[in-house]
Design a protein around this motif. Structure first.
Motif, PDB file in Angstrom:
ATOM      1  N   CYS A  89       0.830  -1.211   0.000  1.00  0.00           N
ATOM      2  CA  CYS A  89       0.000   0.000   0.000  1.00  0.00           C
ATOM      3  C   CYS A  89       0.861   1.256   0.000  1.00  0.00           C
ATOM      4  CB  CYS A  89      -0.941  -0.020   1.196  1.00  0.00           C
ATOM      5  SG  CYS A  89      -2.031   1.422   1.324  1.00  0.00           S
ATOM      6  N   LEU A 118     -10.480 -10.058   3.338  1.00  0.00           N
ATOM      7  CA  LEU A 118      -9.822  -8.829   2.923  1.00  0.00           C
ATOM      8  C   LEU A 118      -9.596  -8.773   1.420  1.00  0.00           C
ATOM      9  CD1 LEU A 118      -9.422  -8.638   6.003  1.00  0.00           C
ATOM     10  CD2 LEU A 118      -7.154  -7.679   5.558  1.00  0.00           C
ATOM     11  N   ASP A 119      -9.983  -9.857   0.708  1.00  0.00           N
ATOM     12  CA  ASP A 119      -9.897  -9.928  -0.755  1.00  0.00           C
ATOM     13  C   ASP A 119      -8.479  -9.615  -1.242  1.00  0.00           C
ATOM     14  OD1 ASP A 119     -10.816 -10.345  -3.334  1.00  0.00           O
ATOM     15  OD2 ASP A 119     -11.475  -8.264  -3.606  1.00  0.00           O
ATOM     16  N   PRO A 199     -14.067   3.186   8.114  1.00  0.00           N
ATOM     17  CA  PRO A 199     -14.778   2.312   7.170  1.00  0.00           C
ATOM     18  C   PRO A 199     -15.993   2.952   6.506  1.00  0.00           C
ATOM     19  CG  PRO A 199     -15.131   1.607   9.439  1.00  0.00           C
ATOM     20  CD  PRO A 199     -14.049   2.635   9.467  1.00  0.00           C
ATOM     21  N   SER A 214      -9.051   1.435   5.033  1.00  0.00           N
ATOM     22  CA  SER A 214      -9.694   0.708   6.131  1.00  0.00           C
ATOM     23  C   SER A 214      -9.312  -0.768   6.147  1.00  0.00           C
ATOM     24  CB  SER A 214     -11.220   0.845   6.028  1.00  0.00           C
ATOM     25  OG  SER A 214     -11.844   0.156   7.091  1.00  0.00           O
ATOM     26  N   MET A 215      -9.274  -1.403   4.976  1.00  0.00           N
ATOM     27  CA  MET A 215      -8.928  -2.824   4.929  1.00  0.00           C
ATOM     28  C   MET A 215      -7.493  -3.056   5.390  1.00  0.00           C
ATOM     29  SD  MET A 215     -11.354  -4.853   4.264  1.00  0.00           S
ATOM     30  CE  MET A 215     -13.029  -4.865   3.619  1.00  0.00           C
ATOM     31  N   THR A 218      -7.414  -2.558   9.190  1.00  0.00           N
ATOM     32  CA  THR A 218      -8.018  -3.734   9.835  1.00  0.00           C
ATOM     33  C   THR A 218      -7.058  -4.912   9.805  1.00  0.00           C
ATOM     34  OG1 THR A 218     -10.217  -2.977   9.148  1.00  0.00           O
ATOM     35  CG2 THR A 218     -10.012  -5.276   9.836  1.00  0.00           C
ATOM     36  N   GLY A 219      -6.418  -5.128   8.654  1.00  0.00           N
ATOM     37  CA  GLY A 219      -5.459  -6.222   8.539  1.00  0.00           C
ATOM     38  C   GLY A 219      -4.273  -6.057   9.455  1.00  0.00           C
ATOM     39  N   ASP A 251     -12.445  -1.718  10.487  1.00  0.00           N
ATOM     40  CA  ASP A 251     -13.826  -2.145  10.211  1.00  0.00           C
ATOM     41  C   ASP A 251     -14.137  -3.301  11.161  1.00  0.00           C
ATOM     42  OD1 ASP A 251     -16.120  -3.485   9.152  1.00  0.00           O
ATOM     43  OD2 ASP A 251     -15.754  -2.548   7.200  1.00  0.00           O
ATOM     44  N   VAL A 254     -15.550  -6.596   9.587  1.00  0.00           N
ATOM     45  CA  VAL A 254     -14.517  -7.374   8.887  1.00  0.00           C
ATOM     46  C   VAL A 254     -13.602  -8.052   9.900  1.00  0.00           C
ATOM     47  CG1 VAL A 254     -12.474  -7.198   7.410  1.00  0.00           C
ATOM     48  CG2 VAL A 254     -14.581  -5.993   6.790  1.00  0.00           C
TER      49      VAL A 254
END
Length: 396
Positions: A89, A118-119, A199, A214-215, A218-219, A251, A254
């Protein structure tokens, strides 16, 4: 010219003349002064340069590249995956194309849930030629391993919290006092002024040059939680600070889906076998669960056994497809589990083991159903269990 100007001009001329005289009479001294000044300026620059936040320096190194392969350790866990998506990221926010890769498999229902919910776009490799870019960033380990040609890889950068001597060609950040690699990566975001995106908001609404989606937030938080047993073991103040920094972007729905996946019947049955068949000696326990089809259940069984009253260190082992898998847990300051497993398998050819103080793992390839030592002698499973007890006791 008035008298004061004349005096001033005369004074300047005298100073210049004196300087010329000193230069002519003491050229070595002049050179020494110039060198000293240059050294002072260079030293001040170096101090200011290296006092910059580590995340800022890491981003500068990444900016030298067009693309990068972010490589996780074999059979990556949530901390490795979270650190990898964090690095990717950051890279993408400065225009560097990032590819996240790993060796082995993503096992354990919790790890698979992390990848699915988390795709994540993760690529498995088994050979050095499969690396997506010539420059590699290692996360959550500091030496390439688990694929053919790994020994020939010189990482561009290393970001890790495990002990080891591995280094990156351009950047190395190994912090063994941190409970999770995700905490280190979270600090990189904070160092560059990135703001976590809640989120329920869009990235454009946070008004920041750099963001933590956000993902990703969260991860990273879940990576911290898993490697520190929900911030209860092997963590530092830095891990708590990183979790607090990430919280606005987490999130919760999630996070719950990742943390509480369904557990298969086989996993529950194997946990029961591990508990029923345990051998406890003082504060240490070893359990050989025999043959199984789901090796993900072994570390989960170790997680259960370490909860038993009076048990402070445990190793669970089980066999699948001719390979013996080991997983250890420790809440005993006397037992560094990674080194314990390394010592126990020291003279077993082809065996690999490691980890950090609180958890570790290992694998032993068997030949015709037997474990062989360096001398070619067979090592019985019962003898291996004795070795594990000795290693936990510090007798090897």
């Amino acid at each position: 010219m008035d008298s004061r100007a004349a005096v001033g001009a005369t004074g300047i001329a005298q100073v210049v003349g004196g300087a010329r005289s000193v230069i002519a009479d003491h050229p070595g001294l002049v050179v020494a002064v110039i060198v000293a000044v240059m050294a002072l300026v260079g030293g001040l620059y170096a101090i200011l340069h290296f006092k910059r936040p580590t995340g800022t320096r890491f981003l500068e190194r990444l900016s030298e590249l067009d693309e990068v392969a972010v490589l996780m350790h074999p059979n990556p866990d949530p901390d490795a995956m979270a650190a990898a998506i964090g690095v990717a990221c950051l890279a993408e926010q400065i225009g560097v194309s990032a590819h996240i890769q790993y060796t082995g498999q993503i096992r354990h229902q919790e790890n698979r849930a992390f990848e699915t919910v988390l795709d994540l776009d993760l690529e498995a490799i088994d050979h050095v030629t499969d690396l997506a870019a010539p420059n590699v960033v290692l996360v959550d380990h500091n030496r390439p391993r688990g694929f053919a040609g790994a020994d020939g890889v010189l990482p561009f950068a290393v970001v890790d919290h495990h002990p080891g001597e591995g280094t990156g060609e351009r950047f190395t950040d190994v912090r063994t006092d941190y409970g999770a690699c995700s905490s280190i990566v979270a600090e990189y975001f904070r160092d560059v002024g990135a703001r976590p995106v809640p989120p329920d908001r869009h990235a454009s609404e946070v008004g920041s040059e750099y963001i933590v989606p956000s993902m990703v937030a969260t991860g990273l938080l879940y990576g911290i939680l898993t490697d520190t047993k929900r911030l209860t073991a092997g963590c530092s103040a830095n891990d708590f600070a990183a979790a607090g920094y990430l919280y606005p972007g987490v999130d919760e729905d999630v996070l719950d889906r990742v943390a509480n996946p369904e557990v298969s019947k086989e996993v529950l049955e194997l946990k029961a076998r591990a508990i029923a068949g345990r051998d406890v000696r003082g504060p240490f326990a070893v359990s050989d669960v025999g043959t199984l089809s789901n090796v993900d259940a072994i570390p989960q069984a170790a997680d259960e056994l370490i909860q038993l009253e009076g048990v402070t260190a445990v190793v669970v082992c089980g066999e699948r497809d001719g390979t013996l898998f080991l997983s250890g847990r420790s809440r005993d300051d006397r037992v560094h589990m990674g080194r314990t497993l390394e010592h126990a398998l020291d003279n077993v050819p082809g065996a690999s083991a490691g980890g950090h103080a609180r958890m570790g793992g290992g694998q032993i390839p068997q030949q015709n159903g037997r474990i062989l030592t360096d001398g070619g002698d067979a090592l019985a499973r019962t003898t291996l269990c004795e070795r594990l007890f000795e290693a936990m006791s510090g007798d090897v």
